[in-house]
Motif scaffolding. Sequence first.
Motif, PDB file in Angstrom:
ATOM      1  N   LYS A 132     -16.010   2.428 -16.707  1.00 33.94           N
ATOM      2  CA  LYS A 132     -14.793   2.750 -17.450  1.00 33.94           C
ATOM      3  C   LYS A 132     -14.161   4.033 -16.918  1.00 33.94           C
ATOM      4  O   LYS A 132     -12.936   4.120 -16.752  1.00 33.94           O
ATOM      5  CB  LYS A 132     -15.133   2.886 -18.933  1.00 33.94           C
ATOM      6  N   GLU A 141     -10.587   4.379 -15.274  1.00 35.92           N
ATOM      7  CA  GLU A 141      -9.628   5.383 -15.730  1.00 35.92           C
ATOM      8  C   GLU A 141      -9.233   6.314 -14.586  1.00 35.92           C
ATOM      9  O   GLU A 141      -8.059   6.685 -14.449  1.00 35.92           O
ATOM     10  CB  GLU A 141     -10.222   6.175 -16.886  1.00 35.92           C
ATOM     11  N   ARG A 146      -5.618   6.746 -13.167  1.00 36.93           N
ATOM     12  CA  ARG A 146      -5.055   8.098 -13.104  1.00 36.93           C
ATOM     13  C   ARG A 146      -4.583   8.432 -11.694  1.00 36.93           C
ATOM     14  O   ARG A 146      -3.511   9.023 -11.496  1.00 36.93           O
ATOM     15  CB  ARG A 146      -6.106   9.106 -13.560  1.00 36.93           C
TER      16      ARG A 146
END
Length: 632
Positions: free
Chosen positions: A386, A390, A394
């Motif tokens: 995860k 992310e 990003r």
Amino acid sequence: MALLLRASPAAQGCRGRRFPGTGSPALTEPPLPSPPVAMDLRAELLKSIWYAFTALDVEKSGKVSKSQLKVLSHNLYTVLCIPHDPVALEEHFRDDDDGPVSSQGYMPYLNKYILDKVEEGAFVKENFDELCWTLTAKKNYKPDRNGNSTVSHQDAFRLWCLFNFLSEDKYPLVMVPDEVEYLLKKICTAMNVELNSCELDDYLSQEPQGQGGLTVWQFLDMVNSGRFLRGIEQEAVSMAVEEVYQEIIEDVLKQGYLWKKGQLRRNWSERWFTLKPSVLSYYMSEERKEKKGSIALDKHCCVEVLPDRDGKRCMFCVKTSSRTYEMSASDTRQRQEWTLAIQTAIRLQAEGKKSLHKDLKQKRREQREQREQRKAAKEEETQRLKQLQEEKERKLQELELLKEAQRQAEILLQEEEQRRRQQHEEMQRTLEIQLREAEQARASMQAEMVLKEAEAERQRKRILELEDMQERLQEALQQEVKARQDEESVRYAQARLLAEEEEKLKQLMKLKEEQEEYIIKTQREKQVLKQEMENKNKCLEEAQKQLEEVRVNRQRVDQDVMAAQRKLRQASTNVKHWNVQMNRLMHPIGPGGRRHHHTRLPLFRGIRGLSEKIPQYLWQGETLQHSSLAER
């Protein structure tokens, strides 16, 4: 049970002593193992004692009165078959009679005087558990008052013992959901009933769990609710609980009726057999009141299946190092179960294990830990993925922002380039104007330079004159400095001479004072000596006078001695004359002259004595004369 702990009213009102069962660190950390009692047995005993102490802590303040501790200790001595030590508790708390001790105050006494003296097999564990259960159940166990409870009080005690065995080794004691499901499945299997796992999961999810599991009172309330034993009679539940209790707590691997062949009469008898990890015992009946014998099991034993003979079927034998025991089961399934159970007991003996269910509990605990580790690793991996996703999103957002920033930067760069070009053109025009102005200024500057050079020449001459004057001033200054240095040296020498003169003057004054003191001292000594000389002269004059007197006396004595010597010599001459006369008179006396003999004898004796003393007087006079001469 007869061993009930009941404190006096005065004891209940007194200040208590803290016991570690109420969240203190003494029982949350396992105690150090000691030689008299195994670590497993110590942990089991501490679990039961923990319940007894929490029951005595009525106010839930973590304190128990000293009188209650004494009564509890006395009962523990009794059920654990330890010699009573009535003064040990008083000695242990001798310095702490006025108030509660620390939370670990009772644990050293419990370890030293009770647990360290416990010997495994020397007491009945069920009596010990029943004592602790009686204390804690009176306060905490609340069955249905209408008599609708699923289990009896005795079954609740057995479930409490099973809970203690399967609970985690952390305080307060709880049983994790996996162990709850395992225990309920064992009870349902003994009743040939299937447990509804989904319903159990729903119940556990709704029930508030502290420390990751159920407490024993939550567990007993769940069993008494009848939710999982719906439609089953209490007698069947009691039999199932007893069977599971015997299997887990009493380590009964299997029990039932078998036919056994005798050793002497070789006849077959039906006996009730009970198999434990170390022994196979047989009784007359299932009540186990009359024990007929036992078979000790070790790693050298074995079990074999035998063919049918002597009218018996489903036969097998247990071989030990000293004997072979033949037995017969009711059917093939029972024989297989018995042989497998006996092989399990032999395997436990070979592995050095005393309890099957302790081993299984440890394995389940290890499996739970492995599941937790795998679950934690999986959650960690999921969390990591995860985080990576992310991070990827990003970075994509950052890339889009960078592209947008690059486009904005290109636009700004073009604008900046155009602005810079305009500034360059303006700067070029400004520089041309400034160049023309500089040319004009240069011409004016050259004219000024000519004037400045003439002024500079005059300044150089003036500088030379000033330098010459400075040199002369420096020479004069050096001379003045030298003169001052000479003056300072002279002053320093003069000050040194003055200091030396002052020091010599001080020494002279000191010598003068010493001389005056010495003169005074000499005069005093002279007076003393003069006085002594006068005294000695007086003594000498007196001695001379005495000497003159002695000389005069000596001369007088010498004259007396000489006169005495003359008299003695004359007396000696007279004595000699008298001797001659006496010799003439001494002649034989006749018979008629006896009277004249008596008159002459005293006279003769006196003359003879005088003649003997005269030489002695002469010798004394000569000695006296010689001594007077020696004194002169």
